[in-house]
Design an enzyme around this catalytic site. Structure first.
Site, PDB file in Angstrom:
ATOM      1  CB  THR A   2      -0.857  -0.109   1.238  1.00  0.00           C
ATOM      2  OG1 THR A   2      -1.598  -1.236   1.182  1.00  0.00           O
ATOM      3  CG2 THR A   2      -1.930   1.090   1.526  1.00  0.00           C
ATOM      4  CB  SER A  32      -5.538  -2.660   8.394  1.00  0.00           C
ATOM      5  OG  SER A  32      -6.221  -3.860   8.490  1.00  0.00           O
TER       6      SER A  32
HETATM    7  N1  GLY Z   1      -5.061  -4.285   1.413  1.00  0.00           N
HETATM    8  C1  GLY Z   1      -4.894  -3.837   2.513  1.00  0.00           C
HETATM    9  C2  GLY Z   1      -5.879  -3.076   3.468  1.00  0.00           C
HETATM   10  O1  GLY Z   1      -6.750  -2.532   3.008  1.00  0.00           O
HETATM   11  O2  GLY Z   1      -5.684  -3.056   4.789  1.00  0.00           O
END
Ligand code: GLY
Length: 585
Positions: free
Chosen positions: A397, A469
């Site tokens: 991310t 998260s």
């Molecule tokens: N894909 C990781 C999150 O959205 O927490």
């Protein structure tokens, strides 16, 4: 040249102040108000500037955002520009084919809002779509197939932010992204390494293979130009036609053809129906500071505030930084919060989540009573009977923070889920597709790629958003942004943000120190206290004595944070990932 740590970043500061004068002024003001500052004795120094600042995980994107600020654009203009630019220059996490969350503090209205542009399950998605005939989870399907792709939200989300809160044209916001995709940019070490690790999954997609690797399949070397002509074409289409190019026009048609040819679920109707949502942020307080963070479908804001409520009545300052006592209390708090994540959290458009109770000070008081100050509570005693598995974690991310001279602030975290998502590029578009469907609970009690066990509330349903998260956060003091922060890191994001806040507010660290400090993490299951390798051995031994199962893990996150004290900005990019850059002017 790219810079890999905050000490280097300091030298890149584009401050209108001389550093020495600025430091003297700020030290005097900050001490008077008992606010964390930094002084010349500190080991790590933040970037300092007065008029605006951009902190991202990739230097070209940071520069693109700064240019917009210097031209007179506001923080949202710069943030949208950064979002599109990272889709080109940080293709493993920046994206058009994924989704995310943006928090905006609008100084004129003195209001903070949240834009939810998380992906959605396609209309024909079903609860058990990732189970085989024996009821077992098929993780290949939920991670690397066309079924893994959620309906993307990034293009709609960024455009909504610009239309509602920005001042520049979409064409201007897209300009650096188009130029960098069309003309190429030099591959750096971070990009080369990420492509090396992703090679197997990327080779399965002819379009990914053609764009991201040389004709003979080998890696681009550091310094080679990565040119993305198809992506440039898609960005130009978006500049001309707006979000319709993606959700109704040529790009959408290509996405749907790719789905049809490969048993994927996303249809024209899915794309046409996709809407980002403006939501009220989750709000809490911590020692007199106002905390604004992301509401569901992210679990980040709720659990951040829940943990701060529990910790608020512990003497975190006097317990000291990363002592066994303070880590123990933080970790016991984390376990309680991640247990509630399992029990309660999902998309509030579909399930009822007791948010008010979870973030109330009273519930924090109740949970605090459960913490034994001397002994770790085994996770199975917090809630027994959890099936667990430990697949490899490959989160990717990215977060960025922006502030401007008018007091506006943006905290944005977005993602394809894994590094390069599914690894599938839609032919003719240059757009990589996410694998966010893996963030749903494929089967209650079975862990996802982040080893997070999910519950019923996060089961798959048509048009539902999968639990996240991601924790973009803005903290205000007296109505003005004080700290803008966030990080990648999968399941660890929430605890990374928690520790940055504790480091700044309780421990009086400057933002570079707060960023660099060793991080710990516990997510209830697996029952492991993960610590970064620099935590000292004495502390580790004391934690073991308290019953913790200490596991030394890899570096956690890549936070990008900006503090504002008395009108001066202090920023820091996390040294844990190379290529990041914070600059101000
Ligand atoms: N894909 C990781 C999150 O959205 O927490």
């Amino acid at each position: 040249m790219r810079f890999s740590n905050s000490l280097s970043l300091k030298n890149k500061t584009k401050s209108v102040f001389s550093l020495a004068i600025a430091l003297n002024l700020m030290t005097a003001n900050a001490v008077a108000q008992d606010i964390p500052i930094h002084d010349s004795d500190d080991i790590f120094h933040p970037v300092i500037a007065k008029s605006g600042m951009v902190a991202t995980q990739e230097d070209l994107a940071t520069q693109a955002g700064l240019e917009v600020l210097k031209e007179g654009g506001n923080a949202v203009d710069a943030a949208v520009t950064v979002g599109f630019t990272l889709a080109v220059t940080l293709p493993h996490a920046g994206n058009l084919g994924g989704g995310g969350f943006m928090l905006i503090h609008n100084s004129q209205e003195n209001k903070t809002i949240a834009i939810d542009y998380r992906e959605k399950a396609p209309i024909s998605a079903t609860r058990d779509m990732f189970l085989d005939e024996n009821g077992e989870v098929e993780s290949q399907k939920s991670r690397f197939s066309h079924l893994a792709v959620g309906v993307p939200g990034t293009v709609a989300g960024l455009i909504l932010a610009l239309e509602k809160y920005g001042t520049i044209s979409l064409a201007r916001a897209l300009q650096p992204a188009i130029a960098l995709a069309e003309n190429g940019f030099p591959v750096d070490e971070d990009l080369r390494t990420s492509l090396m690790f992703a090679k197997k999954q990327m080779q399965a997609s002819p379009a990914s293979r053609a764009i991201f690797y040389k004709q003979n399949g080998s890696l681009y070397e550091v310094g080679d130009l990565l040119v993305q002509k198809d992506l440039a074409k898609s960005l130009r289409l978006i500049a001309r036609e707006g979000k319709d190019a993606f959700y109704r026009g040529e790009i959408g048609d290509r996405i749907v053809s790719e789905m049809k040819a490969n048993n994927g679920l996303i249809t024209q109707e899915d794309l046409a129906k996709y809407q980002p949502v403006i939501r009220q942020p989750i709000r809490g307080t911590y020692r007199g500071y106002q905390i604004y963070s992301m509401p569901p479908p992210s679990s980040g804001g709720v659990h951040l505030i829940q943990m701060l409520n529990i910790l608020e009545k512990f003497p975190m300052r006097s317990l000291g930084h990363n002592t066994a006592k303070s880590i123990h209390l933080m970790v016991e708090t984390m376990k309680l919060a991640y247990c509630d994540r399992f029990k309660y959290m999902g998309d509030t458009d579909f399930v009822k989540v007791p948010i008010e109770r979870l973030i109330s000070k009273g519930y924090g008081d109740e949970l605090r009573q459960k913490i034994d100050p001397n002994q770790a509570t085994p996770s199975e005693q917090i809630l027994p009977g959890i099936i667990n598995q430990t697949p490899e974690e490959k989160p990717d991310t990215t977060h960025y923070s922006v502030v401007d001279k008018s007091g506006n602030a943006v905290s944005n975290t977005y993602t394809l889920n894994f590094s390069y998502g599914t690894g599938i590029t839609v032919p003719g578009t240059g757009i990589l597709l996410n694998n966010q469907m893996d963030d749903f609970t494929a089967k209650p009690g079975v862990a996802n790629a982040f080893r997070l066990v999910g519950g019923e509330a996060n089961a798959i349903a048509p048009e539902k958003r999968m639990l996240s998260s991601m924790t973009p956060t803005i903290i205000t003091k007296d109505g003005k942004p004080f700290l803008v922060t966030g990080s990648p890191g999968g399941s660890r994001i929430i605890t990374i943000v928690l520790q940055i806040i504790i480091n700044v507010i309780d421990r009086g660290m400057n933002i570079a120190e707060a960023t660099n400090a060793v991080r710990v993490h516990h997510q209830w299951f697996p029952d492991e206290l993960q610590v970064e390798k620099d935590l000292n051995e004495d502390t580790i031994q004391l934690l073991k004595t308290k019953g913790h199962n200490v596991v030394i893990g890899r570096a956690a996150g890549s936070s990008q944070s900006i503090m504002s004290v008395d009108g001066i900005f202090y920023g820091a990019s996390d040294p844990r990932k190379s290529g990041a850059l914070t600059v101000g002017y």
